[in-house]
Design a protein around this motif. Structure first.
Motif, PDB file in Angstrom:
ATOM      1  N   TYR A 183       0.824  -1.199   0.000  1.00 57.29           N
ATOM      2  CA  TYR A 183       0.000   0.000   0.000  1.00 57.29           C
ATOM      3  C   TYR A 183       0.863   1.256   0.000  1.00 57.29           C
TER       4      TYR A 183
ATOM      5  N   VAL B 250      -3.694   3.167  -0.542  1.00 58.29           N
ATOM      6  CA  VAL B 250      -4.119   2.668  -1.848  1.00 58.29           C
ATOM      7  C   VAL B 250      -3.182   1.533  -2.250  1.00 58.29           C
TER       8      VAL B 250
ATOM      9  N   THR C 296      -6.054   1.705 -11.191  1.00 59.47           N
ATOM     10  CA  THR C 296      -5.690   2.255  -9.895  1.00 59.47           C
ATOM     11  C   THR C 296      -5.981   3.746  -9.816  1.00 59.47           C
TER      12      THR C 296
ATOM     13  N   LEU D  93      -4.153   5.492  -7.804  1.00 62.92           N
ATOM     14  CA  LEU D  93      -2.895   6.053  -7.330  1.00 62.92           C
ATOM     15  C   LEU D  93      -2.330   7.058  -8.320  1.00 62.92           C
TER      16      LEU D  93
END
Length: 456
Positions: free
Chosen positions: A89, A97, A109, A111
């Motif tokens: 993460y 995330v 994602t 991110l």
């Protein structure tokens, strides 16, 4: 005391080198200034938890690792990390995330933004650099700012506790740099390596397993100590060295040790201190080598062990851990989910975390009290992982000089050290300020040193 090979320093580098040299049948002794061996590796029990003071895992990524484990009779005690450890993460906007582990996961994602993902498409068309770059400069040029902020910056914090603007890409992340050097592209190079790995997997089997031992990494140190019998001498600091009559003579408070070969398995400044004590001869190259060694920084890091009742942490802790990018404006670097990684690390119904704070960007943490360190860790991590109550266990372990930093110019510094040592027959260095900082690197390099000395 007269021996064939004397090693100064009983950290994992020195102990590994001693093991492999003894495997060759050499007469080896090790002296250590402190009252314990193992360097930064240390496992201890505290309030029912099994805690690591420093490194938490060992990566089985080289034949030398397996040779050491098997040679020490530790195969049955080895424990492979929970498969969930593949999940990692990264914090973004205050939330943990999951770092994408596959192309489909990367596409979905949160991110990275769409713009950041599209930026990667340019990577194969970017040329090679003609000068040494920092990790940050290299990643920014090839992959873009987002990838630096949310992937590489936290990775650098997790491995080095370092600053990507200062670390040398060629020295600190040599394998990544090699993809550009050898293939002209990180993506193309990674695809070629993955394809090659799939073709050879049937022959070689899987490599790179994350390991510890039934009683933690300290069990590895204990086994190495047992293998030394009476050839390890604690509380025996090396005070000075000199070369005479084809042998190295090391003065200690417990007498003089004489050896044909001398291995300095010490931090960079410790090697510099001993080189400066030489009374046999001094030259320009030695002075340059000493200066280069003193330029290698070691920032402070605190390792904070936390224990909670399982119900007092909202996050499932279903992974290796969580890293906190600099962009999040927190001082804590990240946390390992220790009780998830390996069984037996926390009492039943409880979980344990190992949190790291400080490093190159936050060296002020070295002057903080334990109470201030703990308060900051809880303030930084609490909202991310959902702490619902204070920890039932907390223990702060400090490393005033933690991980050596491979910053810009590092390879040049190492070259100056090697040039200085070239004129000193039978003198070697082996420590994590060169050729890799991890426990696995130290073991692999200990094996390489033994092979080099065998061929000398």
């Amino acid at each position: 005391m007269d021996v064939e090979t004397l090693i100064v320093g009983a950290g994992i580098s020195g102990l590994s080198a001693a093991f492999f040299l003894r495997q060759q049948g050499r007469d080896v002794a090790v002296i250590e200034a402190s009252g314990r061996a193992g360097g930064n590796i240390g496992t201890f029990e505290h309030e029912g938890y099994l805690l690591e003071a420093g490194p938490n895992t060992l990566l089985d990524n080289h034949p030398a690792i397996r040779e050491l484990i098997d040679g020490l009779g530790l195969r049955e005690a080895a424990r492979e990390a929970n498969p969930q450890a593949k999940r990692r993460y990264v914090v973004r906007d205050g939330r943990a995330v999951q770092l994408p582990g596959s192309p489909p996961a990367f596409l979905t994602t949160r991110l990275f933004s769409c713009k950041g993902k599209l930026r990667l498409l340019l990577e194969p068309f970017i040329g090679r650099a003609d000068h040494e770059e920092s990790v940050a400069g290299f990643v920014r040029r090839r992959l873009g700012q987002e990838f630096l902020d949310w992937a590489i910056d936290p990775f650098v914090s997790g491995v080095y506790a370092g600053d990507p603007e200062r670390l040398s890409v060629r020295a600190a992340t040599a394998r990544v740099y090699a993809l550009e050097r050898d293939h002209g592209s990180l993506l193309i190079g990674a695809v070629k390596k993955a394809f090659k790995a799939r073709k050879t997997e049937v022959q070689t089997g899987p490599i790179g397993h994350m390991l510890s031992f039934e009683r933690g990494l300290g069990q590895l140190v204990d086994a190495l100590l047992a293998s030394m019998f009476d050839r390890l001498h604690l509380n025996t600091p090396a005070q000075s060295i000199r070369h005479a009559d084809g042998r190295w003579h090391v003065d200690t408070p417990n007498g003089v040790y004489s050896a044909k070969e001398l291995v300095l398995a010490l931090p960079a400044d410790g090697v510099a201190n001993l080189l400066e004590t030489r009374s046999d001869s001094r030259d320009m190259f030695t002075e340059q080598g000493v200066k280069a060694l003193r330029e290698i920084p070691y920032p402070p890091v605190a390792s904070v062990a936390l224990g909670f009742r399982r119900e007092d942490v909202a996050h499932p802790l279903d992974g290796f851990g969580v890293l906190i990018p600099s962009r999040e404006n927190r001082i804590t670097l990240g946390a390992l989910f220790s009780s998830t990684l390996f069984d037996g690390r926390a009492p039943n119904g409880h979980v344990s975390l190992t949190v790291f704070i400080g490093g190159r960007k936050h060296e002020q943490v070295g002057a903080w009290t334990d109470e201030r360190v703990l308060d900051r860790v809880l303030a930084d991590l609490g909202p991310i992982l959902g702490f619902r109550a204070p920890p039932s266990m907390a223990h702060v372990n400090r490393w005033p000089r933690a991980i050596p930093q491979y910053e810009l110019g590092h390879l040049g510094r190492i070259a100056r050290v090697d040039e200085a040592l070239a004129g000193l027959p039978g003198l070697y260095t082996r420590a994590n300020w060169r050729d890799g900082v991890s426990v696995s690197d130290c073991i692999r390099n200990g094996k390489a040193l033994a092979e080099r000395m065998a061929g000398a």
